[in-house]
Design a protein around this motif. Structure first.
Motif, mmCIF file in Angstrom:
data_model
loop_
_atom_site.group_PDB
_atom_site.id
_atom_site.type_symbol
_atom_site.label_atom_id
_atom_site.label_comp_id
_atom_site.label_asym_id
_atom_site.label_seq_id
_atom_site.Cartn_x
_atom_site.Cartn_y
_atom_site.Cartn_z
ATOM 1 N N LEU A 62 0.843 -1.232 0.093
ATOM 2 C CA LEU A 62 0.126 -0.048 0.053
ATOM 3 C C LEU A 62 0.680 1.334 0.105
ATOM 4 O O LEU A 62 1.801 1.052 0.546
ATOM 5 C CB LEU A 62 -0.835 0.034 1.189
ATOM 6 C CG LEU A 62 -1.803 -1.272 1.519
ATOM 7 C CD1 LEU A 62 -2.372 -1.148 2.853
ATOM 8 C CD2 LEU A 62 -2.897 -0.966 0.521
ATOM 9 N N LYS A 63 0.288 2.315 -0.542
ATOM 10 C CA LYS A 63 0.858 3.582 -0.329
ATOM 11 C C LYS A 63 0.909 4.055 0.932
ATOM 12 O O LYS A 63 1.677 4.847 1.663
ATOM 13 C CB LYS A 63 -0.005 4.704 -1.257
ATOM 14 C CG LYS A 63 0.122 4.696 -2.706
ATOM 15 C CD LYS A 63 -0.780 5.548 -3.356
ATOM 16 C CE LYS A 63 -0.753 5.118 -4.720
ATOM 17 N NZ LYS A 63 -1.667 6.253 -5.697
ATOM 18 N N GLU A 64 -0.266 4.013 1.709
ATOM 19 C CA GLU A 64 -0.433 4.638 3.040
ATOM 20 C C GLU A 64 -1.229 3.491 3.952
ATOM 21 O O GLU A 64 -1.574 2.451 3.387
ATOM 22 C CB GLU A 64 -1.725 5.724 2.958
ATOM 23 C CG GLU A 64 -1.004 6.886 2.363
ATOM 24 C CD GLU A 64 -2.450 7.972 2.401
ATOM 25 O OE1 GLU A 64 -3.162 7.777 3.010
ATOM 26 O OE2 GLU A 64 -1.773 8.998 1.886
ATOM 27 N N ASP A 65 -0.962 3.545 5.343
ATOM 28 C CA ASP A 65 -1.418 2.501 6.399
ATOM 29 C C ASP A 65 -2.203 3.314 7.327
ATOM 30 O O ASP A 65 -2.422 4.387 6.988
ATOM 31 C CB ASP A 65 -0.269 1.433 6.722
ATOM 32 C CG ASP A 65 -0.628 0.161 7.078
ATOM 33 O OD1 ASP A 65 -1.649 0.052 7.110
ATOM 34 O OD2 ASP A 65 0.273 -0.646 7.084
ATOM 35 N N TYR A 66 -2.331 2.658 8.324
ATOM 36 C CA TYR A 66 -3.265 2.740 9.514
ATOM 37 C C TYR A 66 -2.732 4.034 10.492
ATOM 38 O O TYR A 66 -2.687 3.787 11.763
ATOM 39 C CB TYR A 66 -3.506 1.339 10.231
ATOM 40 C CG TYR A 66 -4.776 1.743 11.387
ATOM 41 C CD1 TYR A 66 -5.852 1.853 10.976
ATOM 42 C CD2 TYR A 66 -4.291 1.396 12.621
ATOM 43 C CE1 TYR A 66 -7.023 1.866 11.635
ATOM 44 C CE2 TYR A 66 -5.397 1.150 13.510
ATOM 45 C CZ TYR A 66 -6.598 1.722 12.971
ATOM 46 O OH TYR A 66 -7.420 1.502 13.927
ATOM 47 N N TYR A 67 -2.218 4.956 9.533
ATOM 48 C CA TYR A 67 -1.511 6.003 10.733
ATOM 49 C C TYR A 67 -1.918 7.428 10.100
ATOM 50 O O TYR A 67 -1.780 7.751 9.042
ATOM 51 C CB TYR A 67 -0.063 5.773 10.616
ATOM 52 C CG TYR A 67 0.565 4.546 11.108
ATOM 53 C CD1 TYR A 67 0.596 4.058 12.465
ATOM 54 C CD2 TYR A 67 0.508 3.451 10.241
ATOM 55 C CE1 TYR A 67 0.964 2.898 12.819
ATOM 56 C CE2 TYR A 67 0.991 2.042 10.692
ATOM 57 C CZ TYR A 67 1.101 1.945 11.992
ATOM 58 O OH TYR A 67 1.343 0.614 12.287
ATOM 59 N N PRO A 68 -2.161 8.162 11.209
ATOM 60 C CA PRO A 68 -2.519 9.673 10.457
ATOM 61 C C PRO A 68 -1.246 10.301 10.138
ATOM 62 O O PRO A 68 -1.402 11.168 9.204
ATOM 63 C CB PRO A 68 -2.906 10.252 11.961
ATOM 64 C CG PRO A 68 -3.199 9.221 12.766
ATOM 65 C CD PRO A 68 -2.423 8.165 12.428
#
Length: 146
Positions: A62-68
Motif C-alpha cells: 500500500l501507499k498509506e497505512d493505518y497512521y495519521p
C-alpha cells in the motif's frame, strides 16, 4: 504453496473477502472491506498464499497505512497467516513476493508496521521509528532496503 497477486473481481478475490471477513484476526473485517470496495489504486496490490486451493494467508502492498502521520511508503501490511499454516515461513514468502513486486515498481525501500518483536528482523528489516496508529496504539515501523 502458491502465492498469487489478486486480480479484482475474480473468484479468488471473492474467496479472499470471505477469508478475511471470517479470520480470527480483528483487522480482517477491515481488509475484507478494502477488497469489497477495491480500494487499491495505481501500483497498490494484494497477495494471497494458497495451499491445496485454499487461502492460508494474505498481505497488502500500500501507499498509506493505518497512521495519521504517513511519512513512509510503500507499506507491506495486512500480513495474516492462518493458525494451521504458521511455522512454515508463509509470511516470509509473502513478504519476499511483495518485495519482488516493489522492486518491479522501482522502489528501493519498503516498510512494515508491527507490534511484534524480533520477527521482521529475521526478514532483513530494521526498526526505524514508532508511530501512533488511528486506534491510539503505537507500532514499531520496520524498514528494509531492497
Amino acid at each position: 504453496m502458491e502465492i498469487i497477486q489478486l486480480k479484482h473481481n475474480t473468484t479468488l478475490w471473492k474467496q479472499t473477502i470471505d477469508f478475511a471477513e471470517n479470520s480470527s484476526w480483528t483487522p480482517g473485517r477491515h481488509i475484507a472491506g478494502m477488497l469489497r470496495e477495491n480500494r487499491f489504486t495505481d501500483w497498490e496490490a494484494f497477495f494471497v498464499a494458497t495451499e491445496n486451493q485454499k487461502i492460508i494467508a494474505h498481505c497488502s502492498f500500500l501507499k498509506e497505512d493505518y497512521y495519521p502521520e504517513n511519512k513512509y511508503s510503500p507499506w507491506i501490511s495486512s500480513i495474516f497467516v492462518t493458525e494451521t499454516a504458521r511455522g512454515k515461513k508463509v509470511s516470509h514468502k509473502l513478504i519476499q513476493t511483495a518485495i519482488t513486486y516493489a522492486q518491479s515498481k522501482n522502489f528501493t525501500k519498503v516498510y512494515i508496521p508491527s507490534d511484534l518483536k524480533n520477527f521482521y528482523e529475521k526478514c532483513g528489516f530494521t526498526p526505524i521509528d514508532t508511530l501512533k496508529n488511528y486506534a491510539g496504539d503505537y507500532d514499531t515501523i520496520y524498514m528494509r532496503q531492497i
